[in-house]
Scaffold this motif. Structure first.
Motif, short mmCIF file in Angstrom:
data_model
loop_
_atom_site.label_atom_id
_atom_site.label_comp_id
_atom_site.label_asym_id
_atom_site.label_seq_id
_atom_site.Cartn_x
_atom_site.Cartn_y
_atom_site.Cartn_z
N HIS A 66 -5.22 5.80 -5.05
CA HIS A 66 -4.82 4.17 -4.46
C HIS A 66 -3.63 3.90 -5.10
O HIS A 66 -2.82 3.04 -4.27
CB HIS A 66 -6.18 3.49 -5.07
N ARG A 67 -3.13 4.05 -6.22
CA ARG A 67 -1.88 3.69 -6.75
C ARG A 67 -0.59 4.46 -5.88
O ARG A 67 0.22 3.71 -5.99
CB ARG A 67 -1.95 3.95 -8.44
N LEU A 68 -0.96 5.80 -5.38
CA LEU A 68 0.19 6.33 -5.05
C LEU A 68 0.05 5.92 -3.45
O LEU A 68 1.25 5.67 -2.95
CB LEU A 68 -0.22 7.98 -4.75
N LEU A 69 -0.98 5.31 -2.74
CA LEU A 69 -0.62 4.70 -1.65
C LEU A 69 0.04 3.36 -1.77
O LEU A 69 0.76 2.92 -0.77
CB LEU A 69 -2.22 4.32 -1.01
N GLU A 70 -0.29 2.45 -2.83
CA GLU A 70 0.39 1.37 -3.06
C GLU A 70 1.95 1.62 -3.12
O GLU A 70 2.84 1.02 -2.82
CB GLU A 70 0.06 0.65 -4.28
N VAL A 71 2.17 2.61 -3.86
CA VAL A 71 3.76 3.02 -3.87
C VAL A 71 4.30 3.41 -2.72
O VAL A 71 5.46 2.99 -2.28
CB VAL A 71 4.01 4.31 -5.08
N ALA A 72 3.74 4.04 -1.96
CA ALA A 72 4.03 4.59 -0.70
C ALA A 72 4.40 3.32 0.35
O ALA A 72 5.38 3.07 0.99
CB ALA A 72 3.15 5.40 0.36
N ALA A 73 3.29 2.25 0.52
CA ALA A 73 3.25 1.23 1.13
C ALA A 73 4.55 0.48 0.47
O ALA A 73 5.57 -0.22 1.18
CB ALA A 73 2.26 0.38 0.83
N GLY A 74 5.02 0.16 -0.56
CA GLY A 74 6.14 -0.75 -1.27
C GLY A 74 7.48 0.15 -0.77
O GLY A 74 8.28 -0.40 -0.62
N ASP A 75 7.42 1.64 -0.80
CA ASP A 75 8.60 2.05 -0.23
C ASP A 75 8.76 2.06 1.14
O ASP A 75 9.90 2.02 1.67
CB ASP A 75 8.66 3.80 -0.70
N ILE A 76 7.67 2.17 1.88
CA ILE A 76 7.94 1.98 3.42
C ILE A 76 8.60 0.43 3.59
O ILE A 76 9.45 0.24 4.29
CB ILE A 76 6.57 2.04 4.36
N GLU A 77 7.91 -0.58 3.00
CA GLU A 77 8.46 -2.04 3.17
C GLU A 77 9.94 -2.07 2.74
O GLU A 77 10.63 -2.54 3.18
CB GLU A 77 7.40 -2.91 2.20
N GLY A 78 10.22 -1.31 1.71
CA GLY A 78 11.65 -1.38 1.23
C GLY A 78 12.57 -0.68 2.44
O GLY A 78 13.82 -1.17 2.38
N VAL A 79 12.05 0.17 3.02
CA VAL A 79 12.95 0.68 4.12
C VAL A 79 12.91 -0.07 5.37
O VAL A 79 13.80 -0.51 6.07
CB VAL A 79 12.57 1.95 4.38
N HIS A 81 11.66 -3.47 5.68
CA HIS A 81 11.81 -4.83 5.41
C HIS A 81 10.58 -5.73 6.26
O HIS A 81 10.73 -6.65 6.74
CB HIS A 81 12.94 -5.50 5.84
N GLU A 82 9.46 -4.80 6.55
CA GLU A 82 8.48 -5.36 7.12
C GLU A 82 7.09 -5.21 6.20
O GLU A 82 7.04 -4.15 5.70
CB GLU A 82 8.19 -4.78 8.42
N PRO A 83 6.02 -6.11 6.28
CA PRO A 83 4.98 -5.79 5.43
C PRO A 83 4.11 -4.60 5.93
O PRO A 83 4.17 -4.38 7.15
CB PRO A 83 3.98 -7.09 5.79
N VAL A 84 3.58 -3.90 5.19
CA VAL A 84 2.73 -2.65 5.34
C VAL A 84 1.34 -2.96 4.76
O VAL A 84 1.43 -3.15 3.99
CB VAL A 84 3.54 -1.55 4.79
N ARG A 85 0.31 -2.41 5.67
CA ARG A 85 -1.07 -2.23 5.10
C ARG A 85 -1.50 -0.85 5.44
O ARG A 85 -1.63 -0.29 6.76
CB ARG A 85 -1.70 -3.10 6.08
N LEU A 86 -1.65 -0.14 4.45
CA LEU A 86 -2.08 1.31 4.45
C LEU A 86 -3.72 1.08 4.48
O LEU A 86 -4.34 0.76 3.34
CB LEU A 86 -1.23 2.20 3.57
N GLU A 87 -4.43 1.92 5.13
CA GLU A 87 -5.65 2.06 4.99
C GLU A 87 -6.07 3.17 3.80
O GLU A 87 -5.38 4.13 3.79
CB GLU A 87 -6.51 2.66 6.43
N ARG A 88 -7.31 2.69 3.21
CA ARG A 88 -7.63 3.71 2.04
C ARG A 88 -8.60 4.73 2.50
O ARG A 88 -9.21 4.60 3.52
CB ARG A 88 -8.00 2.71 1.02
#
Length: 88
Positions: A66-79, A81-88
């Motif tokens: 779950h934490r790795l998914l959160e990191v990936a979502a943050g990295d995607i948002e950084g690239v 510049h849009e909100p990301v919602r990854l399904e668990r």
């Protein structure tokens, strides 16, 4: 082809009817993520340490995922510049 190797270390400890697990992921990019999981022995159950190990480890690894998914979502948002919602 490019391959990478990440390492997951799993540390288990037992104390007074509880098993505690700590999972640590170390990536090649010098990122480290930690997560924890616990299993408690029900007083009416037979003490089978392996079961406590399995439950605590599974919970720690699930939290690590779950934490790795959160990191990936943050990295995607950084690239993007849009909100990301990854399904668990």
């Amino acid at each position: 082809m490019h391959s990478k190797q990440w390492h997951v270390d799993l540390f288990l400890s037992e104390e007074e009817g509880s098993t505690h697990a700590r999972a640590r992921l170390t990536t090649g990019a010098a990122k480290t993520l930690d997560a924890e999981g616990t299993a408690r022995l029900n007083p009416s159950d037979r003490d089978v340490p392996e079961i406590g190990d399995e439950l605590a480890a599974a919970r720690a690894l699930s939290e690590l995922a779950h934490r790795l998914l959160e990191v990936a979502a943050g990295d995607i948002e950084g690239v993007t510049h849009e909100p990301v919602r990854l399904e668990r």
